[in-house]
Write a protein that holds these residues in place. Structure first.
Motif, PDB file in Angstrom:
ATOM      1  N   HIS A 134     -27.407  24.512  12.449  1.00 10.69           N
ATOM      2  CA  HIS A 134     -26.370  24.083  11.507  1.00 10.69           C
ATOM      3  C   HIS A 134     -25.027  24.155  12.226  1.00 10.69           C
ATOM      4  O   HIS A 134     -24.634  25.211  12.729  1.00 10.69           O
ATOM      5  N   GLY A 135     -24.317  23.032  12.253  1.00  5.65           N
ATOM      6  CA  GLY A 135     -23.098  22.945  13.037  1.00  5.65           C
ATOM      7  C   GLY A 135     -22.009  23.908  12.631  1.00  5.65           C
ATOM      8  O   GLY A 135     -21.182  24.317  13.464  1.00  5.65           O
TER       9      GLY A 135
ATOM     10  N   GLY B 260     -23.514  30.400  16.826  1.00  9.26           N
ATOM     11  CA  GLY B 260     -24.764  30.451  17.561  1.00  9.26           C
ATOM     12  C   GLY B 260     -25.625  31.626  17.146  1.00  9.26           C
ATOM     13  O   GLY B 260     -26.843  31.504  16.970  1.00  9.26           O
ATOM     14  N   ARG B 261     -25.010  32.801  16.975  1.00  8.19           N
ATOM     15  CA  ARG B 261     -25.760  33.993  16.584  1.00  8.19           C
ATOM     16  C   ARG B 261     -26.391  33.816  15.204  1.00  8.19           C
ATOM     17  O   ARG B 261     -27.548  34.182  14.984  1.00  8.19           O
TER      18      ARG B 261
ATOM     19  N   VAL C 171     -21.578  26.171  16.177  1.00  8.44           N
ATOM     20  CA  VAL C 171     -22.365  25.343  17.069  1.00  8.44           C
ATOM     21  C   VAL C 171     -21.746  23.953  17.235  1.00  8.44           C
ATOM     22  O   VAL C 171     -21.936  23.303  18.272  1.00  8.44           O
ATOM     23  N   ARG C 172     -20.968  23.494  16.246  1.00  9.39           N
ATOM     24  CA  ARG C 172     -20.328  22.179  16.369  1.00  9.39           C
ATOM     25  C   ARG C 172     -19.339  22.128  17.539  1.00  9.39           C
ATOM     26  O   ARG C 172     -18.957  21.039  17.982  1.00  9.39           O
ATOM     27  N   THR C 173     -18.917  23.294  18.045  1.00  7.99           N
ATOM     28  CA  THR C 173     -17.993  23.327  19.191  1.00  7.99           C
ATOM     29  C   THR C 173     -18.742  23.336  20.526  1.00  7.99           C
ATOM     30  O   THR C 173     -18.114  23.325  21.577  1.00  7.99           O
ATOM     31  N   TYR C 174     -20.058  23.340  20.491  1.00  2.00           N
ATOM     32  CA  TYR C 174     -20.858  23.423  21.716  1.00  2.00           C
ATOM     33  C   TYR C 174     -20.992  22.056  22.374  1.00  2.00           C
ATOM     34  O   TYR C 174     -21.056  21.021  21.705  1.00  2.00           O
TER      35      TYR C 174
ATOM     36  N   MET D 143     -24.888  23.354  26.152  1.00  2.00           N
ATOM     37  CA  MET D 143     -24.883  24.677  25.528  1.00  2.00           C
ATOM     38  C   MET D 143     -25.888  24.746  24.383  1.00  2.00           C
ATOM     39  O   MET D 143     -26.555  25.769  24.191  1.00  2.00           O
ATOM     40  N   GLN D 144     -26.009  23.661  23.626  1.00  4.92           N
ATOM     41  CA  GLN D 144     -27.006  23.634  22.551  1.00  4.92           C
ATOM     42  C   GLN D 144     -28.415  23.763  23.108  1.00  4.92           C
ATOM     43  O   GLN D 144     -29.250  24.480  22.547  1.00  4.92           O
ATOM     44  N   VAL D 145     -28.679  23.065  24.219  1.00  2.88           N
ATOM     45  CA  VAL D 145     -29.994  23.151  24.842  1.00  2.88           C
ATOM     46  C   VAL D 145     -30.260  24.571  25.337  1.00  2.88           C
ATOM     47  O   VAL D 145     -31.366  25.105  25.180  1.00  2.88           O
ATOM     48  N   ARG D 146     -29.266  25.198  25.940  1.00  2.00           N
ATOM     49  CA  ARG D 146     -29.430  26.570  26.421  1.00  2.00           C
ATOM     50  C   ARG D 146     -29.856  27.494  25.283  1.00  2.00           C
ATOM     51  O   ARG D 146     -30.810  28.280  25.414  1.00  2.00           O
TER      52      ARG D 146
END
Length: 414
Positions: A104-105, A109-110, A148-151, A155-158
């Protein structure tokens, strides 16, 4: 359906198909809802898929865009439901599919690790125990606590890969998502995948990078038009796929060999490769010492008049991956116009500075040299045209890798 449960990592697919409804007009969907009859037609993206995967296998799934590869993985992962057929899975499954799927954007991340981890079937205690390892593997620093929308896509793949592989699954599904990661992270991912494979994890891997399929997979399937048309050893399946691509890029009239040792060979009826020999000191050989002078002799008969034919070769390793390729045009040479019935001999000679092992030659003929060493039209390709083996040169310095670079070395005390 067989009622016996499958062992962990096993997969059985029978009669699988997936179709989507297509409406000719935007109001037809509403018409169906109102009971005005069927207003759609079915568009099948997968049809008649039968697939059995044993525990511990690594299967590469290849095909052009739109062939149905990603749809098949989504069906196996349970993200979408089949129109026909059945899917049976054994053990725990983990999937890394489309970029950002399950995230969810607006959540950090956590926070996404907790929500997406729960959706993946990981309980709170497992996630708590793995959280520090996930963060370390993803290596995105303070971004872990940012939305996550700032990734970036990398970074999302990581984060997604670190979560999907936090606990070794029985069946791991990986789509093309890894292609957007940086090289260093890709290498870490492949190391983890290899470790999982060594521990018994089954791998389903979609990629357009054939070198990765060669490296990771011991089996490949080719999907075309929503159906499996090839299933077997990666080198054979990839050769047929490459021949199919050549046919699409050309005039569509290639005759392709789809089975047997020469699978992936093709021709158009313009030229025939009559003989391919591996020579050393003028004599045919099957085995020679590394660092020896080797010649590949190619005999060609032309069946039609051609203005600018060229002959080329590939050296391929035991897995089938090309480690060197060139052709007469690339070498700045020209055969010149030829007439139907004419025969030529082309010999390429080189020092075989390669690691000891088994190798093969693929040879081909094309017409029309273009700038930059490119060729206009492929006429024929002969896979596995000749084989040879190299033994270690006991007189040379010890080295390892793929090819001998023959480095010089200077040592000086400072």
């Amino acid at each position: 359906m067989n009622s016996r449960p499958l062992p962990p990592g096993a997969l059985r697919i029978q009669g699988l198909g997936k179709a989507y409804k297509r409406y000719a007009r935007k109001w037809d969907r509403a018409g169906e809802w109102l009971g005005l009859g069927v207003r759609h037609r079915l568009h099948w993206v997968l049809r008649d898929i039968d697939l059995q995967v044993d525990p511990g296998e690594a299967v590469g799934i290849i095909g052009v865009n739109g062939a149905g590869k990603s749809t098949l993985l989504k069906l196996i992962a349970g993200i979408t439901q089949p129109t026909t057929g059945t899917i049976e899975r054994g053990g725990r499954l983990s999937a890394l599919l489309e970029l950002g799927i399950g995230f969810h954007g607006e959540l950090t991340g956590r926070e996404n690790l907790w929500s997406a981890g729960a959706l993946a079937g990981l309980d709170g205690a497992t996630l708590s125990a793995c959280l520090s390892e996930i963060a370390a593997f993803a290596d995105i620093g303070d971004y872990l606590d940012q939305p996550v929308r700032t990734y970036s896509s990398g970074m999302q793949v990581r984060l997604a890969f670190a979560l999907a592989t936090a606990v070794r699954p029985d069946l791991l599904i990986v789509d093309e998502a890894l292609a957007v990661g940086d090289l260093f992270f890709q290498q870490r991912c492949f190391e983890r995948i290899r470790a999982f494979r060594a521990a018994g994890t089954t791998l389903l891997f979609v990629s357009h990078a054939m070198s990765t399929v060669y490296a990771l997979c011991d089996r490949a399937i080719l999907i075309e038009g929503g159906r499996i048309i090839q299933d077997g050893e990666p080198r054979r399946v990839i050769d047929v796929y490459n021949a199919s691509i050549a046919n699409r890029l050309g005039s569509g009239d290639l005759r392709i060999v789809t089975a047997g040792p020469g699978a992936g060979s093709y021709d158009r009826g313009d030229v025939r490769i009559e003989q391919v020999q591996v020579l050393h000191q003028g004599q045919p050989v099957q085995t020679l010492v590394s660092d020896s002078l080797l010649t590949v002799r190619i005999e060609v008969r032309f069946l039609r008049d051609l203005q600018d034919p060229h002959v080329g070769f590939q050296v391929r390793d035991r897995r089938g991956e090309a480690i060197y390729m060139t052709h007469t045009h690339g070498l700045g040479l020209r055969i010149g116009p030829v007439r139907a019935g004419e025969r030529i001999e082309v010999c390429f000679s080189f020092i075989a500075r390669l690691i000891p092992g088994d190798y093969s030659f693929t040879v081909g003929v094309a017409d029309g040299g273009l700038p930059g060493g490119h060729l206009e039209r492929s006429l024929t390709r002969f896979q596995e045209a000749a084989q040879f083996s190299l033994t270690r040169n006991l007189q040379a310095a010890h080295w390892d890798g793929i090819c001998n670079l023959e480095p010089s070395c200077q040592i000086q005390r400072l």
